[in-house]
Design an enzyme around this catalytic site. Structure first.
Site, PDB file in Angstrom:
ATOM      1  N   HIS A  39       8.094   1.369   5.639  1.00 47.14           N
ATOM      2  CA  HIS A  39       7.654   0.913   4.321  1.00 47.14           C
ATOM      3  C   HIS A  39       8.611   1.447   3.270  1.00 47.14           C
ATOM      4  CE1 HIS A  39       5.439   0.317   0.708  1.00 47.14           C
ATOM      5  NE2 HIS A  39       4.972   1.549   0.628  1.00 47.14           N
ATOM      6  N   CYS A  71      -0.337  -0.619   1.265  1.00 51.43           N
ATOM      7  CA  CYS A  71       1.037  -0.694   1.753  1.00 51.43           C
ATOM      8  C   CYS A  71       1.136  -0.739   3.275  1.00 51.43           C
ATOM      9  CB  CYS A  71       1.853   0.483   1.221  1.00 51.43           C
ATOM     10  SG  CYS A  71       1.868   0.597  -0.578  1.00 51.43           S
ATOM     11  N   ASN A  80       9.250  -1.055  -4.361  1.00 49.14           N
ATOM     12  CA  ASN A  80       8.074  -0.947  -3.496  1.00 49.14           C
ATOM     13  C   ASN A  80       7.167  -2.156  -3.715  1.00 49.14           C
ATOM     14  OD1 ASN A  80       5.621  -0.343  -2.282  1.00 49.14           O
ATOM     15  ND2 ASN A  80       5.527   1.754  -3.039  1.00 49.14           N
TER      16      ASN A  80
END
Length: 332
Positions: free
Chosen positions: A259, A111, A289
């Protein structure tokens, strides 16, 4: 040397999967998911691949930057979910774009991948090795998710976001007196904690080994509590360290683009930094996500929506499997 982003792009699968759709697969509810994560729906591939999404996002970024594919010097694809181990996804993107003169390679920091790619490209451009770079975070996480595991299948989505970076020998001063471009970068890793978020590849198995190796589950495994504790502690600390390094405070920042993993994490970071949550753009409710793609997709959304103004100072920050984390400070 001024290094700045001159074009952004994104690409999302057409298929929307809502929390109500997930209620039919696992024991969960829309209320439960939204309360704990802030996610209402996510995009899921019904044929799109990491490379096709990445190429589409890159084309959009190039179009905004006013550049042709044959002008690209460097392509970096950040991904943890490629369809192929060989060739790398970046070479597939190079072929799809027709960017025959570009150097292309992949980078995996999960990520945090887009931030690591951004920092890597910045280093190449600062040293004069290349004059521009096309960086993209692209993921199809839906193939890595166990759709019977309600702890992970509610979180992840598919998509890609890209940015075109250019180097200029001249300073570009915005109307508010700020110099455009990258200002500060900070990265880190804590490998000792890596297995709290993992996904297995093929086990070691060859003609010179005796016995049969047990294959691990090919799906994402996550200790949610440990990931939450890591993120809520490390992300604000990383942001503060980056600002200290640049000689700035949180008051010097217009937007904190984090993020998009969990709205509760973002709220916790804002609280720890003592910054109004209104300065933390979010789109997690509609796309979930997407690992390395979340930050560039959010950046493109705000850029194309006219919500980013020249001279705005941004902090881009995230965390991911590894465990990895990073923060970048830049002036738009």
């Amino acid at each position: 040397m001024t290094i700045r982003i001159t074009g952004t792009g994104s690409a999302l699968p057409e298929k929307r999967v809502t929390n109500f759709d997930l209620e039919k697969l696992v024991e969960t509810s829309d209320e439960w998911i939204q309360k704990r994560t802030g996610i209402a729906e996510r995009r899921i591939s019904d044929g799109d691949t990491v490379s096709t999404l990445a190429a589409m996002a890159c084309k959009n970024a190039l179009e905004m930057a006013g550049k042709a594919a044959n002008e690209v010097d460097l392509i970096i694809v950040a991904t943890c979910s490629p369809e192929l181990l060989l060739p790398c996804c970046a070479c597939q993107v190079q072929d799809a774009l027709g960017a025959s003169d570009a150097v292309a390679f992949d980078l995996n920091a999960a990520c945090s991948g887009f931030l690591f790619a951004l920092n890597t490209a910045n280093a190449y451009l600062q040293t004069g090795i290349y004059k521009n770079a096309l960086i993209v975070g692209s993921e199809v996480l839906s193939k890595l998710v166990d759709w019977n595991d309600r702890g992970t299948c509610i979180l992840f989505g598919d998509g890609a976001g890209a940015a075109f970076m250019e180097a200029s020998a001249e300073d570009i001063i915005r109307s508010n007196g700020r110099k455009a471009g990258m200002e500060c970068m900070l990265q880190g890793s804590e490998g000792a904690k890596g297995m709290v978020l993992s996904c297995a590849e093929r086990a070691v198995n060859n003609a010179f080994m005796s016995g049969t190796q047990t294959e691990e589950s090919p799906y994402i495994h996550m200790d949610g509590q440990e990931v939450y504790k890591f993120a809520t502690k490390q992300v604000p600390a990383c942001i503060q360290q980056a600002l200290d390094k640049a000689g700035m405070t949180v008051e010097d920042v217009d937007w904190f683009m984090l993020h998009q993993a969990n709205v509760r994490i973002i709220e916790s970071v804002a609280k720890r930094l003592r910054v109004d949550i209104a300065r933390f753009p979010m789109n997690i409710h509609k796309i979930g996500n997407m690992s390395s793609a979340t930050i560039p997709v959010l950046l493109d959304e705000w850029n194309r929506g006219g919500r980013l103004r020249e001279g705005d100072r941004l902090v881009l920050s995230g965390f991911g499997a590894g465990l990895t984390y990073g923060a970048s400070v830049l002036v738009w």
